[in-house]
Design an enzyme around this catalytic site. Structure first.
Site, short mmCIF file in Angstrom:
data_model
loop_
_atom_site.label_atom_id
_atom_site.label_comp_id
_atom_site.label_asym_id
_atom_site.label_seq_id
_atom_site.Cartn_x
_atom_site.Cartn_y
_atom_site.Cartn_z
N HIS A 166 -12.10 -12.24 7.54
CA HIS A 166 -12.20 -10.80 7.82
C HIS A 166 -10.83 -10.12 7.77
CE1 HIS A 166 -16.25 -11.84 9.35
NE2 HIS A 166 -15.61 -12.87 9.90
N SER A 174 10.69 2.05 -9.10
CA SER A 174 10.11 3.39 -9.05
C SER A 174 11.04 4.36 -9.75
CB SER A 174 9.91 3.80 -7.60
OG SER A 174 9.88 5.20 -7.48
N LYS A 234 12.32 0.96 -4.20
CA LYS A 234 11.02 0.34 -4.43
C LYS A 234 11.08 -0.89 -5.33
CE LYS A 234 7.54 1.37 -3.18
NZ LYS A 234 6.55 2.35 -3.65
N GLU A 289 -1.29 -5.85 -9.05
CA GLU A 289 -2.22 -4.71 -9.04
C GLU A 289 -3.04 -4.67 -10.32
OE1 GLU A 289 -0.06 -1.25 -6.58
OE2 GLU A 289 1.11 -2.02 -8.24
#
Ligand code: ARG
Length: 469
Positions: free
Chosen positions: A155, A276, A282, A289
């Protein structure tokens, strides 16, 4: 000018041409179409429909065409609707007299089905090989330090400490099922449709069994109508990729989580991260992803083909041409994900200290304390209740869990359960996460992987045989 002009008075409308041409995406199948044509030529010789000399000329012309494609110098003719017509047109240009005999006892309907089966057959093996490479990388990365551990989750809540090797190998096991599925799909599709003609076979004396054997198929079709209309093998390949993609997306999501500041269990190497354009600090896990996102495309491609097939009347319908783009798209993209993800895992640095601190969360020892109670004769439900009571007390009072445990006479002897390393060592059951159980799993894994490698090695051989035929 097309190859069927005989019957028509008007040229095809431009808009229909643009709608119906498949050459822009099916020309990549040229190799398989030529393998099919070579077998077909030999079949025609055995049927007495071509002389040896004619076959020599046709095979020579097919070699020229193959070489033109290989070298990237093949020029599409204005009437080349698809790869099949392009190749036949060029062969006929090279050997006009015998070129006109190439399509004897053949339709594009059995031809395209043959080309697709040959392509999918090779592709499934190629994919399986890449999936195995990724699975082996996962296990290898885990085995770099088989003692390393982190919290395991259910979970997405911390549950129990687990070995990193065990965790990564869990993904590898899913991948072995993918490999098995790919190989099973390959086995099922290995039936030749060549000789089915447009839909009903032919009055000419060809033997589909002969060409099937030449192309390395296990056998030829039993029903010509089924042979030209069956695209189950494409749907299966798309499903195999979709489920594989689902597994890859779960791995991607996990890498995204692990590389956040909030988890901090791992960093990807610089070569596998992106920056970024605005925020200088970043370092993004785009590879993970995209691995997560591509599953959407794979599921979409499978769905799109199933919807195309649904309700189609027998036998061949032009709708079937819509099998190619979804398949080619899924294959191209899953290869991208497999290769990039493999590199990403190789580049990962694990942050042991962070993972150990998270795994040392005292609540993760609750089940171990309960199991110690069970060992001392307490029924599990009572043990669960006692330890649960202590958890509740700790949560309510805000006092550390070990402190609460230390004050309970029945439980205070089990303080060593708070050592995550010790609890991992105490897990001995088969397939459990712990250094005692791990070697057995590792051994099983390496045996299964070796077996898959052997199966793939044997197929490698087939592939050479079929492309040389
Ligand atoms: N390009 C077609 C396909 O992909 C080839 C078969 C065409 N057959 C036909 N009868 N129009 O399905």
């Amino acid at each position: 000018m097309t190859l069927w002009d005989g019957r028509f008075d008007a040229a095809m409308a431009d808009s229909l041409w643009r709608l119906s041409e498949s050459y822009p995406f099916d020309h990549v199948l040229y190799h398989y179409d030529i393998v099919g044509s070579r077998a077909h030529v030999r079949g025609l010789v055995m049927a007495g429909l071509l002389s040896d000399a004619e076959a020599e000329q046709l095979l020579g012309a097919l070699d020229v065409v193959a070489s033109e494609f290989d070298r990237g110098v093949f020029i599409r003719g204005s009437g080349d609707e698809d790869i099949h017509m392009a190749i036949e047109r060029r062969v006929t240009e090279l050997t006009p007299e015998v070129g006109a005999k190439l399509h004897t006892a053949r339709s594009r309907n059995d031809q395209v089905a043959t080309t697709m089966r040959l392509y999918v057959r090779d592709t499934l093996v190629d994919l399986a090989r890449r999936v195995l490479a990724l699975a082996e990388t996962l296990v290898e990365v885990g085995e770099q330090d088989p003692e390393r551990y982190l919290p395991g989750y259910t979970h997405l809540q911390r549950a129990q400490p687990v070995l990193l090797a065990h965790h990564l190998t869990a993904h590898a096991w899913a991948l072995t099922r993918d490999i098995d599925r790919l190989l099973e799909s390959r086995r099922r599709l290995n039936v030749s449709p060549l000789g089915a003609g447009a839909l009903a076979g032919t009055s000419l004396g060809i033997d589909p069994g002969t060409t099937a054997a030449l192309m390395g198929f296990d056998r030829a079709f039993a029903n010509s109508m089924d042979a030209v209309s069956d695209r189950d093998f494409v749907a299966e390949a798309l499903f195999d990729i979709a489920l594989l993609g689902v597994h890859l997306s779960r791995m991607g999501e996990e890498l995204v989580l692990w590389t956040t500041a909030e988890f901090g269990f791992a960093s990807l190497g610089d070569a596998f991260t992106t920056g970024s354009s605005m925020l200088p600090q970043k370092k993004n896990s785009d590879v993970a992803e995209l691995a997560r996102a591509k599953a959407g495309r794979f599921i979409g491609n499978l769905t799109s083909l199933l919807v195309v097939l649904k309700g189609l009347p027998l036998s061949y319908n032009r709708d079937l041409q819509e099998d190619k783009e979804p398949l080619l798209d899924s294959v191209r993209n899953v290869v991208l994900v497999l290769d990039a993800l493999r590199g990403a895992y190789r580049s990962v640095t694990f942050h042991d200290r962070v993972a150990r601190i998270a795994a040392a969360d005292p609540y993760l020892a609750a089940i171990d304390i309960a199991e110690r109670l069970v060992e001392s004769g307490v029924p599990f439900r009572r043990a669960h209740d006692m330890v649960g009571g202590a958890v509740g007390e700790s949560v309510r009072s805000g006092r550390p869990f070990p402190e609460v445990i230390a004050e309970i006479p029945e439980l205070c002897a089990f303080g060593d359960a708070f050592d995550a390393g010790a609890t991992l060592r105490s897990r001995r059951s088969r397939g459990a996460s712990g250094p005692v159980a791990w070697p057995t799993q590792a051994e099983t894994w390496h045996r299964v992987a070796a077996d898959l490698r052997r199966r793939l090695g044997e197929l490698d051989h087939d592939r050479l045989a079929s492309s040389e035929s």
